[in-house]
Design a protein around this motif. Structure first.
Motif, PDB file in Angstrom:
ATOM      1  N   GLY A 123       0.840  -1.255   0.102  1.00 35.24           N
ATOM      2  CA  GLY A 123      -0.009  -0.095  -0.003  1.00 35.24           C
ATOM      3  C   GLY A 123       0.831   1.113  -0.147  1.00 35.24           C
TER       4      GLY A 123
ATOM      5  N   SER B 143      -7.216  -1.667   1.920  1.00 37.90           N
ATOM      6  CA  SER B 143      -6.595  -1.051   0.821  1.00 37.90           C
ATOM      7  C   SER B 143      -5.259  -0.243   1.272  1.00 37.90           C
ATOM      8  CB  SER B 143      -7.375   0.125  -0.022  1.00 37.90           C
ATOM      9  OG  SER B 143      -8.038   0.926   0.981  1.00 37.90           O
TER      10      SER B 143
ATOM     11  N   ASN C  26      -6.949  -5.465  -2.363  1.00 35.34           N
ATOM     12  CA  ASN C  26      -8.343  -4.935  -2.551  1.00 35.34           C
ATOM     13  C   ASN C  26      -9.135  -4.930  -1.759  1.00 35.34           C
ATOM     14  OD1 ASN C  26     -10.751  -5.658  -3.985  1.00 35.34           O
ATOM     15  ND2 ASN C  26      -9.476  -5.567  -5.616  1.00 35.34           N
ATOM     16  N   ARG C  27      -9.651  -3.644  -1.952  1.00 33.06           N
ATOM     17  CA  ARG C  27     -10.930  -3.159  -1.005  1.00 33.06           C
ATOM     18  C   ARG C  27     -12.140  -4.084  -0.829  1.00 33.06           C
ATOM     19  NH1 ARG C  27     -13.573   2.002  -0.487  1.00 33.06           N
ATOM     20  NH2 ARG C  27     -13.390   2.486  -2.539  1.00 33.06           N
TER      21      ARG C  27
END
Lengths: 172, 172
Positions: free
Chosen positions: A22, B19, B24-25
């Motif tokens: 991230g 995230s 991945n959200r």
DNA sequence: ATGATTTTTCTGAAATTTCTGAAAGTTCAT
DNA sequence: ATGAACTTTCAGAAATTTCAGAAAAATCAT
């Protein structure tokens, strides 16, 4: 392998790793570049080495300073600002822990404290509340552990931790 | 706060957190949903709850299975597949450590082993080589520590670790 | 105070990631 | 073997993230 090739590989690898965690790829690359530079570098140096724009370089240098991973320096006679990275990896690790704790763990704990107040009668409510309480306990323990690691000054931290677990695990 | 609102908040929060960690959200949201569901859910349930397409649901369910965070189940009489999450958060944490170690730490170590072979004569070369060796040592120690944590079966892992550090730090 | 130099901000563009929906594939009862 | 029920794949679309470059702001020597 030649130095230039090796440098490029490392910068690329660090960038890829960053994006899996991230972190903006360019930010990680700037960090990598500074980690392996004996001298501090100017924005122009970094723009040239990484082929990025002034704006991009500036933004990511700023972000790295914000994370406490690099610092500004002035060179006598020079008007430009120069940048250098903290190179003690144990300090780097502790700094990252500290920042992620502040930015992510603490806000999460606040949310969980709210959420675990939900009224629990139905099975779905009970399950939900239980998970919130478990998460709350989990994050509290994690926070405490992180605080200890952040405070610790030594690299032996992990080594002794390992030895300790090695002994304790015999009891299982 | 009502359950539905609380659930939505939690799912949203978990997604945001994911995230920030390069996850991945939607994947994190699916995970959140399953964490708080007393019953296992079908792909259709998940599509409806999160307002996502079948393709998206399928992709992220597979990814979560791949990470070892959820499993498939069959319900007697039903033809559909159902999914449920591991709810012991200490197991979840260990599983995530295990996977990230395998996917990220180990490849990095291989690269570093290559890079630290660079010939070092010039200051820049020496600095580079030193950093590669420091990184190599750092990652090796981290790997060892992670292995211990992954093997450990107890939630007291962190608690005792903390107590231990508390004592040792007095010597500083 | 001036203007040359450097840093920071900002907006639209580009690149990357994620998502949808339909088509293809699989499974299973009959 | 067939076809209904369900799952998986994938190409193009949408959303998000990142970036360049120019303009604005700040800094500094004189």
């Amino acid at each position: 392998m030649q130095l230039e090739e090796a440098k490029a590989n490392f910068i690329q690898e660090w960038g890829t790793l960053g994006s899996k965690w991230g972190i903006n790829r360019t930010m990680a690359q700037v960090h990598a570049l500074l980690l392996i530079s004996p001298e501090s570098l100017s924005a122009d140096n970094i723009m040239e080495e990484l082929n990025i724009s002034r704006g991009n370089a500036n933004m990511n240098l700023r972000a790295l300073i914000d994370w406490g991973l690099i610092r500004k320096a002035r060179k006598p006679g020079e008007r430009k600002e120069f940048f250098y990275a903290e190179k003690d990896l144990w300090k780097v690790a502790r700094q990252v822990m500290k920042e992620r704790k502040r930015r992510e763990l603490e806000p999460l704990q606040q949310v969980l404290d709210e959420l675990k107040r939900v009224e629990a009668v139905e099975p779905e409510e009970i399950e939900f509340k239980k998970m919130m309480m478990d998460l709350s306990e989990f994050t509290n323990t994690a926070e405490y552990a992180l605080d200890r690691m952040i405070q610790s000054e030594q690299k032996w931290m992990f080594d002794t931790f390992i030895k300790f677990l090695g002994q304790k695990n015999k009891d299982n």
